[in-house]
Scaffold this active site. Sequence first.
Site, short mmCIF file in Angstrom:
data_model
loop_
_atom_site.label_atom_id
_atom_site.label_comp_id
_atom_site.label_asym_id
_atom_site.label_seq_id
_atom_site.Cartn_x
_atom_site.Cartn_y
_atom_site.Cartn_z
N LYS A 18 54.41 -1.33 -27.95
CA LYS A 18 54.07 -1.98 -28.81
C LYS A 18 53.34 -1.48 -30.18
O LYS A 18 53.72 -1.95 -31.06
CB LYS A 18 52.89 -2.97 -28.68
CG LYS A 18 51.66 -3.02 -28.43
CD LYS A 18 50.22 -3.83 -27.85
CE LYS A 18 49.73 -3.59 -26.44
NZ LYS A 18 49.05 -2.55 -27.44
N ARG A 93 42.88 -9.93 -27.72
CA ARG A 93 43.12 -9.51 -26.45
C ARG A 93 42.59 -10.59 -25.60
O ARG A 93 42.37 -10.57 -24.11
CB ARG A 93 42.44 -8.33 -26.44
CG ARG A 93 43.58 -6.85 -27.05
CD ARG A 93 42.73 -5.50 -25.94
NE ARG A 93 43.85 -4.15 -26.53
CZ ARG A 93 44.17 -3.64 -26.02
NH1 ARG A 93 43.65 -3.23 -25.36
NH2 ARG A 93 45.09 -2.69 -27.05
N ARG A 127 52.28 10.27 -21.17
CA ARG A 127 52.42 10.10 -22.60
C ARG A 127 51.42 10.88 -22.85
O ARG A 127 50.57 11.52 -22.80
CB ARG A 127 51.22 8.95 -22.68
CG ARG A 127 51.27 7.57 -23.77
CD ARG A 127 50.53 6.50 -24.37
NE ARG A 127 50.09 6.19 -24.45
CZ ARG A 127 49.06 5.43 -24.64
NH1 ARG A 127 50.29 3.69 -24.72
NH2 ARG A 127 47.94 4.60 -24.68
N ARG A 159 45.48 11.42 -23.36
CA ARG A 159 44.57 9.90 -23.71
C ARG A 159 42.84 9.70 -22.43
O ARG A 159 43.93 9.80 -21.46
CB ARG A 159 44.13 8.56 -24.07
CG ARG A 159 45.10 8.66 -25.91
CD ARG A 159 45.58 7.44 -25.82
NE ARG A 159 44.99 6.19 -25.01
CZ ARG A 159 45.23 4.66 -25.54
NH1 ARG A 159 46.61 4.50 -26.74
NH2 ARG A 159 44.92 4.07 -25.14
N ARG A 170 43.16 -1.43 -17.00
CA ARG A 170 43.57 -2.02 -18.43
C ARG A 170 44.85 -2.98 -17.82
O ARG A 170 44.33 -3.82 -18.64
CB ARG A 170 44.32 -1.05 -19.38
CG ARG A 170 43.53 0.28 -19.72
CD ARG A 170 43.55 1.54 -20.15
NE ARG A 170 44.56 1.59 -21.10
CZ ARG A 170 45.02 2.71 -21.30
NH1 ARG A 170 45.25 3.39 -20.70
NH2 ARG A 170 45.57 2.21 -23.01
P1 AMP Z 1 44.93 0.47 -26.94
O1 AMP Z 1 44.71 2.01 -27.77
O2 AMP Z 1 44.84 -0.51 -27.62
O3 AMP Z 1 45.46 0.74 -25.78
O4 AMP Z 1 43.57 0.35 -26.95
C1 AMP Z 1 42.40 1.69 -25.68
C2 AMP Z 1 41.40 0.96 -26.07
O5 AMP Z 1 40.33 0.50 -27.29
C3 AMP Z 1 41.22 -0.28 -25.33
O6 AMP Z 1 41.41 0.20 -23.63
C4 AMP Z 1 40.07 -1.04 -25.79
O7 AMP Z 1 38.75 0.16 -24.67
C5 AMP Z 1 39.94 -0.67 -26.49
N1 AMP Z 1 40.08 -1.42 -27.24
C6 AMP Z 1 41.28 -2.05 -28.11
N2 AMP Z 1 41.64 -3.06 -28.79
C7 AMP Z 1 40.64 -3.90 -27.83
C8 AMP Z 1 40.41 -4.94 -28.30
N3 AMP Z 1 41.23 -5.92 -28.94
N4 AMP Z 1 39.11 -5.35 -28.31
C9 AMP Z 1 38.03 -4.78 -27.19
N5 AMP Z 1 38.80 -3.60 -27.15
C10 AMP Z 1 39.45 -3.30 -27.39
#
Ligand code: AMP
Length: 214
Positions: A18, A93, A127, A159, A170
């Site tokens: 995404k 989310r 990744r 990461r 996750r």
């Molecule tokens: P992502 O890069 O989208 O996989 O996000 C990495 C991490 O950032 C997630 O596992 C959460 O810990 C935090 N995070 C990202 N977006 C949100 C959100 N909308 N609400 C809460 N935590 C978030």
Amino acid sequence: MAKKIYKIIVFGPQGSGKGTQAELIEKEYGIPAISTGNLFRIALSKGSKWGKEAKKYMDKGELVPDEVTNNLIAERLKETDCQGGFILDGYPRNIDQLGLIEKLVEPTHVFNIKISDEEAIKRLQGRLSCSCGMVYHNVYNPPKNEMRCDECGGELYVRADDVPEAIKNRLKIYHEQTEPLLSFYREKGVLHEINGERSIEEVWQDVRNILEKF
Ligand code: AMP
């Protein structure tokens, strides 16, 4: 003719691509892709206090508290570059976040990029990320130069949350808290379901075709 204002939300499990699709939309339509995960990572790399606070949750694959995340998004959406449209990647989310976004945004398009958990795990485990927001995969989408970003030349890294225990967490949170939000947008008639288990280019063709019809 008035300019079309795209207000897009992209859903999909971790590893669905995404973020990559959000970046492609950004390039094609000149609107900012806003990734909450990237905003947190940038804050952390700048050494900010709340960036460090967010890291505690991120490393475990848990959601950062809504208070912090909602505030971040509300502020970001006020910025001038968002007034002509935007793409939200990774927000909302959970039901609380949906409550806020409902007050702020009437989305024109919501995409759900679908992949199985098996595929998500396979992708996340290889990744490679760049601090500029680009992502690669050591097998499926390798950078041109080893461990260097094609776009900015920065050094790529794995990461902390792209490790098995955090990945499991996750995906669990995605299924329990994020996926149920889709029915809300389905009822509104703005949801587009996309098969994400194809090449980046094939997924992009579908996304682009839908956006072109707007
Ligand atoms: P992502 O890069 O989208 O996989 O996000 C990495 C991490 O950032 C997630 O596992 C959460 O810990 C935090 N995070 C990202 N977006 C949100 C959100 N909308 N609400 C809460 N935590 C978030």
